[in-house]
Design a protein around this motif. Structure first.
Motif, PDB file in Angstrom:
ATOM      1  N   SER A 133      -0.981 -13.651  -9.722  1.00 28.72           N
ATOM      2  CA  SER A 133      -0.793 -13.758 -11.304  1.00 28.72           C
ATOM      3  C   SER A 133       0.597 -13.152 -11.672  1.00 28.72           C
ATOM      4  CB  SER A 133      -1.851 -12.978 -11.962  1.00 28.72           C
ATOM      5  OG  SER A 133      -3.069 -13.474 -11.511  1.00 28.72           O
ATOM      6  N   PHE A 134       1.248 -12.120 -11.256  1.00 29.58           N
ATOM      7  CA  PHE A 134       2.063 -11.580 -11.985  1.00 29.58           C
ATOM      8  C   PHE A 134       3.524 -11.713 -11.075  1.00 29.58           C
ATOM      9  CE2 PHE A 134      -1.406  -9.078 -13.558  1.00 29.58           C
ATOM     10  CZ  PHE A 134      -1.383  -9.507 -14.815  1.00 29.58           C
ATOM     11  N   LEU A 135       3.323 -11.872  -9.817  1.00 30.01           N
ATOM     12  CA  LEU A 135       4.602 -12.152  -8.894  1.00 30.01           C
ATOM     13  C   LEU A 135       4.513 -13.391  -8.176  1.00 30.01           C
ATOM     14  CD1 LEU A 135       4.581  -8.669  -7.081  1.00 30.01           C
ATOM     15  CD2 LEU A 135       5.730  -9.278  -9.150  1.00 30.01           C
ATOM     16  N   ASN A 136       3.542 -14.421  -8.537  1.00 32.02           N
ATOM     17  CA  ASN A 136       3.474 -15.445  -8.197  1.00 32.02           C
ATOM     18  C   ASN A 136       3.646 -15.486  -6.414  1.00 32.02           C
ATOM     19  OD1 ASN A 136       3.279 -18.477  -8.496  1.00 32.02           O
ATOM     20  ND2 ASN A 136       5.268 -18.795  -8.425  1.00 32.02           N
ATOM     21  N   ARG A 137       3.144 -14.764  -5.687  1.00 33.72           N
ATOM     22  CA  ARG A 137       3.083 -14.605  -4.156  1.00 33.72           C
ATOM     23  C   ARG A 137       1.994 -14.082  -3.898  1.00 33.72           C
ATOM     24  NH1 ARG A 137       5.712 -10.110  -2.795  1.00 33.72           N
ATOM     25  NH2 ARG A 137       7.117  -9.185  -4.315  1.00 33.72           N
ATOM     26  N   PRO A 138       1.674 -14.169  -2.653  1.00 33.02           N
ATOM     27  CA  PRO A 138       0.358 -13.537  -2.042  1.00 33.02           C
ATOM     28  C   PRO A 138       0.936 -12.135  -1.698  1.00 33.02           C
ATOM     29  CG  PRO A 138       1.200 -14.839  -0.416  1.00 33.02           C
ATOM     30  CD  PRO A 138       1.890 -15.393  -1.770  1.00 33.02           C
ATOM     31  N   PHE A 139      -0.188 -11.255  -1.580  1.00 33.87           N
ATOM     32  CA  PHE A 139       0.085  -9.789  -1.148  1.00 33.87           C
ATOM     33  C   PHE A 139       0.430  -9.752   0.528  1.00 33.87           C
ATOM     34  CE2 PHE A 139      -1.357  -5.739   0.811  1.00 33.87           C
ATOM     35  CZ  PHE A 139      -0.580  -4.800   0.258  1.00 33.87           C
ATOM     36  N   PRO A 140       1.547  -9.535   1.103  1.00 33.19           N
ATOM     37  CA  PRO A 140       1.796  -9.968   2.400  1.00 33.19           C
ATOM     38  C   PRO A 140       1.440  -8.891   3.618  1.00 33.19           C
ATOM     39  CG  PRO A 140       3.762  -9.027   1.641  1.00 33.19           C
ATOM     40  CD  PRO A 140       2.590  -9.049   0.564  1.00 33.19           C
ATOM     41  N   ASN A 141       1.114  -7.703   3.144  1.00 31.05           N
ATOM     42  CA  ASN A 141       0.921  -6.491   3.953  1.00 31.05           C
ATOM     43  C   ASN A 141      -0.242  -6.560   4.663  1.00 31.05           C
ATOM     44  OD1 ASN A 141       2.817  -5.913   1.658  1.00 31.05           O
ATOM     45  ND2 ASN A 141       3.677  -4.457   3.345  1.00 31.05           N
ATOM     46  N   ASP A 142      -0.269  -5.827   6.263  1.00 27.75           N
ATOM     47  CA  ASP A 142      -1.592  -5.777   6.873  1.00 27.75           C
ATOM     48  C   ASP A 142      -1.925  -4.323   6.148  1.00 27.75           C
ATOM     49  OD1 ASP A 142      -1.113  -7.809   8.631  1.00 27.75           O
ATOM     50  OD2 ASP A 142      -0.346  -6.582  10.290  1.00 27.75           O
ATOM     51  N   ILE A 143      -3.424  -4.208   6.305  1.00 25.98           N
ATOM     52  CA  ILE A 143      -4.067  -3.075   5.580  1.00 25.98           C
ATOM     53  C   ILE A 143      -4.866  -2.339   6.879  1.00 25.98           C
ATOM     54  CG2 ILE A 143      -3.949  -4.086   3.308  1.00 25.98           C
ATOM     55  CD1 ILE A 143      -7.083  -4.471   3.790  1.00 25.98           C
ATOM     56  N   VAL A 144      -4.831  -1.133   6.651  1.00 24.83           N
ATOM     57  CA  VAL A 144      -5.863  -0.250   7.476  1.00 24.83           C
ATOM     58  C   VAL A 144      -6.940   0.371   6.669  1.00 24.83           C
ATOM     59  CG1 VAL A 144      -6.185   1.871   8.754  1.00 24.83           C
ATOM     60  CG2 VAL A 144      -4.409   0.215   9.307  1.00 24.83           C
ATOM     61  N   ASP A 145      -8.251   0.222   6.790  1.00 31.33           N
ATOM     62  CA  ASP A 145      -9.202   0.445   5.849  1.00 31.33           C
ATOM     63  C   ASP A 145      -9.812   1.969   6.354  1.00 31.33           C
ATOM     64  OD1 ASP A 145     -11.446   0.810   4.448  1.00 31.33           O
ATOM     65  OD2 ASP A 145     -12.206  -1.231   4.362  1.00 31.33           O
ATOM     66  N   ILE A 146      -9.671   2.867   5.542  1.00 35.22           N
ATOM     67  CA  ILE A 146     -10.494   4.314   6.116  1.00 35.22           C
ATOM     68  C   ILE A 146     -12.001   3.993   6.312  1.00 35.22           C
ATOM     69  CG2 ILE A 146      -8.513   5.500   5.334  1.00 35.22           C
ATOM     70  CD1 ILE A 146     -10.351   6.436   2.937  1.00 35.22           C
ATOM     71  N   GLN A 147     -12.648   3.173   5.460  1.00 35.27           N
ATOM     72  CA  GLN A 147     -13.812   3.043   5.642  1.00 35.27           C
ATOM     73  C   GLN A 147     -14.326   2.423   7.082  1.00 35.27           C
ATOM     74  OE1 GLN A 147     -16.335   1.595   2.721  1.00 35.27           O
ATOM     75  NE2 GLN A 147     -15.474   2.516   1.145  1.00 35.27           N
ATOM     76  N   ARG A 148     -13.538   1.323   7.654  1.00 37.72           N
ATOM     77  CA  ARG A 148     -13.673   0.822   8.821  1.00 37.72           C
ATOM     78  C   ARG A 148     -13.440   2.141   9.890  1.00 37.72           C
ATOM     79  NH1 ARG A 148     -10.889  -4.352  10.356  1.00 37.72           N
ATOM     80  NH2 ARG A 148     -12.644  -4.956  11.541  1.00 37.72           N
ATOM     81  N   LEU A 149     -12.258   2.676   9.812  1.00 38.49           N
ATOM     82  CA  LEU A 149     -11.998   3.532  10.763  1.00 38.49           C
ATOM     83  C   LEU A 149     -12.975   4.719  10.952  1.00 38.49           C
ATOM     84  CD1 LEU A 149      -7.915   4.287  10.107  1.00 38.49           C
ATOM     85  CD2 LEU A 149      -9.088   3.160  12.041  1.00 38.49           C
ATOM     86  N   PHE A 150     -13.598   5.157   9.540  1.00 36.72           N
ATOM     87  CA  PHE A 150     -14.941   6.227   9.479  1.00 36.72           C
ATOM     88  C   PHE A 150     -15.817   5.677  10.402  1.00 36.72           C
ATOM     89  CE2 PHE A 150     -18.167   8.659   7.860  1.00 36.72           C
ATOM     90  CZ  PHE A 150     -17.867   9.945   7.927  1.00 36.72           C
TER      91      PHE A 150
END
Length: 272
Positions: free
Chosen positions: A95-112
């Motif tokens: 909406s505001f940058l006209n591009r997708p969010f590009p970074n990989d993520i690590v989810d602490i819930q999955r890790l837990f």
């Protein structure tokens, strides 16, 4: 086809260089509600080196998300709950940058779930499990301390248990419906998937197929390996070799097809 709002992967890893990001929103509908505030903490070699807080994002959202993007850079982003983070941040970037969010993520819930062998991983549960003196009060600059400390505790336990990343990778092998655990206390009758039959096909970057099946079950729906006459929704990920047999089945039975992002938008509000 709608432009994809995120292009990274939801990975299982414990990086030493990363940025923790915590979002807060007006409500839990990632399509209609805005991110109202965010906090970010940058770590190098597991040490905090910088921080960014914005408590009034919508005063100037273009500048807010541009500054967040610059702050994160190419880092892996540590978050609490993929199903909330990705649709909200992805929609905001588009909406505001006209591009997708590009970074990989690590989810602490999955890790837990994988490191502590736990079926439940809400932030409140993790704070209590690790006996932290932090809060979960829906204020970004406060809650990010909980997310950061949980992540550090997970690293400590990972090392104490002498685990490897391979040990905690989710298994991608085929699973049986009987492998899923159904706890009525976790059901959410307000969710669109409650009481519905859901199937899936293709590569989905946010969760494994079994994780999706368990999430649908937790909400109070029923996951179906192959779509059929009683299927209500069919989640379609990326296909490497054209149309799949499951997609053909879904079309044959006129099942409503959802993209991965539409799926995440539906489950964004679920956190039981």
């Amino acid at each position: 086809m709608n432009k994809k709002s995120y292009t990274g992967k939801n990975i299982i890893d414990l990086p030493q260089n990363f940025t923790v990001v915590q979002l807060e929103s007006a409500d839990l509908n990632s399509v209609t509600d805005d991110i109202t505030e965010f906090s970010a903490r940058k770590y190098k070699n597991n040490k905090l080196v910088d921080q960014l807080d914005n408590e009034n994002v919508m005063d100037n959202p273009v500048n807010a998300f541009a500054s967040l993007s610059d702050f994160i850079g190419n880092d892996i982003v540590v978050v609490n709950r993929t199903a909330y983070f990705w649709p909200f941040i992805g929609n905001a970037y588009l909406s505001f940058l006209n591009r997708p969010f590009p970074n990989d993520i690590v989810d602490i819930q999955r890790l837990f779930k994988y490191i502590e062998n736990s079926q439940r991983a809400k932030l409140d549960i993790m704070i209590k499990f690790f006996q932290l003196n932090t809060t979960h009060n829906l204020i970004a600059r406060d809650d990010i301390e909980s997310v950061s400390q949980v992540y550090q505790k997970l690293k400590e336990d990972f090392n104490k248990k002498k685990l490897t990343i391979k040990n905690i990778q989710p298994k991608h092998k085929k699973f049986r419906i009987s492998d899923l655990e159904d706890n009525p206390e976790k059901h959410d009758s307000t969710n669109k998937f409650y009481g519905k039959v859901v199937s899936a096909s293709g590569e989905i970057s946010s969760y494994t197929r079994k994780e999706i099946a368990q999430l649908i079950t937790d909400i109070g729906g029923k996951f179906q390996i192959t779509p059929g006459k009683k299927t209500d929704y069919f989640i379609l990920g990326e296909l490497k070799d054209g149309i799949s047999n499951k997609e053909k089945k879904a079309k044959e039975f006129d099942v409503e097809t959802l993209t991965e992002e539409e799926f995440l938008n539906i489950v964004a509000s679920y956190n039981n």
